[in-house]
Write a protein that holds these residues in place. Sequence first.
Motif, short mmCIF file in Angstrom:
data_model
loop_
_atom_site.label_atom_id
_atom_site.label_comp_id
_atom_site.label_asym_id
_atom_site.label_seq_id
_atom_site.Cartn_x
_atom_site.Cartn_y
_atom_site.Cartn_z
N CYS A 148 0.86 -1.19 0.00
CA CYS A 148 0.00 0.00 0.00
C CYS A 148 0.89 1.24 0.00
N ASP A 149 1.68 1.40 -1.06
CA ASP A 149 2.66 2.48 -1.08
C ASP A 149 2.01 3.86 -1.23
N ASN A 150 0.85 3.92 -1.85
CA ASN A 150 0.13 5.20 -1.94
C ASN A 150 -0.71 5.39 -0.69
N PRO A 151 -0.64 6.55 -0.03
CA PRO A 151 -1.37 6.76 1.23
C PRO A 151 -2.85 6.45 1.09
N GLY A 152 -3.39 5.79 2.13
CA GLY A 152 -4.79 5.39 2.14
C GLY A 152 -4.91 3.88 2.03
N ILE A 153 -5.51 3.25 3.03
CA ILE A 153 -5.59 1.79 3.04
C ILE A 153 -6.43 1.26 1.89
N GLU A 154 -7.24 2.12 1.31
CA GLU A 154 -8.04 1.71 0.15
C GLU A 154 -7.16 1.42 -1.07
N ASN A 155 -5.89 1.80 -1.00
CA ASN A 155 -4.97 1.56 -2.11
C ASN A 155 -4.20 0.24 -1.96
N PHE A 156 -4.59 -0.58 -1.00
CA PHE A 156 -3.94 -1.87 -0.80
C PHE A 156 -4.06 -2.73 -2.06
N ALA A 157 -2.97 -3.38 -2.44
CA ALA A 157 -3.00 -4.31 -3.58
C ALA A 157 -1.75 -5.17 -3.55
N LEU A 158 -1.90 -6.42 -3.93
CA LEU A 158 -0.73 -7.28 -4.13
C LEU A 158 0.11 -6.70 -5.26
N GLN A 159 1.43 -6.87 -5.16
CA GLN A 159 2.34 -6.30 -6.14
C GLN A 159 2.90 -7.38 -7.07
N SER A 160 3.73 -6.96 -8.03
CA SER A 160 4.22 -7.88 -9.05
C SER A 160 5.03 -9.03 -8.45
N GLU A 161 5.78 -8.77 -7.36
CA GLU A 161 6.56 -9.86 -6.76
C GLU A 161 5.66 -10.99 -6.29
N GLU A 162 4.51 -10.62 -5.68
CA GLU A 162 3.55 -11.64 -5.27
C GLU A 162 2.91 -12.32 -6.49
N ARG A 163 2.43 -11.51 -7.42
CA ARG A 163 1.67 -12.05 -8.54
C ARG A 163 2.53 -12.91 -9.47
N ASP A 164 3.77 -12.48 -9.71
CA ASP A 164 4.61 -13.15 -10.72
C ASP A 164 5.47 -14.27 -10.16
N TYR A 165 5.77 -14.21 -8.87
CA TYR A 165 6.73 -15.17 -8.32
C TYR A 165 6.20 -15.93 -7.10
N VAL A 166 5.86 -15.21 -6.02
CA VAL A 166 5.53 -15.89 -4.77
C VAL A 166 4.25 -16.72 -4.91
N ILE A 167 3.19 -16.12 -5.40
CA ILE A 167 1.91 -16.84 -5.49
C ILE A 167 1.99 -18.04 -6.42
N PRO A 168 2.58 -17.92 -7.62
CA PRO A 168 2.69 -19.12 -8.47
C PRO A 168 3.46 -20.26 -7.80
N VAL A 169 4.53 -19.93 -7.08
CA VAL A 169 5.29 -20.99 -6.40
C VAL A 169 4.46 -21.60 -5.28
N LEU A 170 3.78 -20.77 -4.49
CA LEU A 170 2.95 -21.30 -3.41
C LEU A 170 1.85 -22.20 -3.95
N LYS A 171 1.27 -21.85 -5.07
CA LYS A 171 0.22 -22.69 -5.65
C LYS A 171 0.78 -24.05 -6.08
N GLU A 172 1.99 -24.06 -6.62
CA GLU A 172 2.59 -25.34 -7.01
C GLU A 172 2.89 -26.19 -5.77
N ILE A 173 3.34 -25.54 -4.70
CA ILE A 173 3.62 -26.28 -3.48
C ILE A 173 2.33 -26.84 -2.88
N LEU A 174 1.29 -26.02 -2.84
CA LEU A 174 0.02 -26.48 -2.28
C LEU A 174 -0.59 -27.61 -3.09
N ALA A 175 -0.35 -27.63 -4.38
CA ALA A 175 -0.84 -28.73 -5.20
C ALA A 175 -0.14 -30.04 -4.81
#
Length: 501
Positions: A148-175
């Motif tokens: 949430c780098d832009n002020p205001g909690i309404e601007n919360f969002a997952l970033q490219s590191e999560e979307r491109d790397y961490v989440i895909p790896v976690l999904k493969e592990i969970l499978a």
Amino acid sequence: MQVLAFLKRVFTTLFAFCILVSACSSDKVNESPQPHEEDNPEVTGDVTIYVTTANLSHDLAKQAVDFSTSSNMSPTTITLNPSQRYQTMDGFGAAVTGSSSYNLMQMTAEDRAKFLKETFSEADGYGHSYIRIAIGCSDFSLSEYSLCDNPGIENFALQSEERDYVIPVLKEILAINPSIKIIGSPWTPPRWMKVNNLVDRQPHNSWTSGHLNPAYYQDYGLYFVKWIQALQAEGIPIYAVTPQNEPLNRGNSASLFMGWQEQQTFIKEALGPQLQAAGLGTKIYVFDHNYNYDNMADQVDYPIKIYQDDVAASFVAGAAYHNYGGNRQELLDIHQQRPDKELIFTETSIGTWNDGQNLPSRLMDDMEEVALGTVNNWCKAVIVWNLMLDSERGPNRDGGCQTCFGAVDINKNDYKTIRRNSHYYIISHLSAVVKPGATRIGTSGYSAAGVTHAAFENLDGSYAVVLLNNTNETRRITFADGTNHFRYEIPAKSVVSYRWN
């Protein structure tokens, strides 16, 4: 002419023989002394055994023995006592940081699947069962960022590191292992939530150090909720969080100072109620730092001081520790003060400073200090730092650890060749035989200097023992459970894990 023909035949034969000898010698020189799991033949027997020697003559080698049919009169018998029960185990694993995820995603899909299966599969691998990830960036990320780098909690969002790397790896592990536990820790909140101190409360626009502005406690509590929910929406359940990684370390490349008073108030007034209001059962573990509290007198017994507030304590499952300072006996002290609260071990590193790739010494030390040392002092989980770094100890961040090795290191030239370091071995030896839900149990009988062990009863009724022989002698030890017994010759300088029904 006949003589010449005869000599020619002799010469030809000798030449061929020399070629054969040379080839055999060449093959011998190139033989690998490091067999891997897939080279192990299928073994059957009453007791499944994994063996690693410091010289890698046995490399997580899978073996088996049968129960003995003769009477047990051995003076070197370790007898399990399942009526003497200690903590229930949650699991063992490593951190899947942004750097680890990046390295994994550089591998071919086939190679990555093979490594993840070997690491996480219960049926076909070592069954690693716990993962630590960062909430936002860490010192092993591709960049410095929050969610949430832009002020205001309404601007919360997952970033490219999560979307491109961490989440895909976690999904493969969970499978591969759907029951894997995941704990998340932030290295820093968004910079707009930081102040220079709690008196002046001037903005602290830096990834490093600063304090969490009490005016944003509620927003930051919601930040955790949104992160958990965002990963849940991706099919990734979050088992636990800590409010801050290393809250007494101001100097990391991404960091925040959060003394016990601040953490107590944040949990009591924001994090605990926010998780509860969202209907989330995610556990909270406090502290997440060193045994010696970084030698800050007013921070000694950090978790105990948080527990002294009953409301804050009601939201807290227990405390997490690292071992970059102090002695593991602190775990026992904290347990004795609050036996109703859990303990987990969440970070340790190997690197150039502790000869991290010298397996003969590191395997012995890490097994004694990190694996068995924490478990035998009431820890329910043992998690080491990066699962995978590259051969240049990265990717890493300026100001973070640039001298760390991973549990495994992958060759940056091909993203294929993997070197397994001590942390991979100690976690694998635990997770291969000690399953989530197991209870640590007592033992009696044989003991000797340099021989350390822990025993467990798994939920399926099977028994497990993990033993370190840090001596220069082979030890012939008998293990007994009151019904069955078996003998095993334990190599010098080795770790051996056993499981039997």
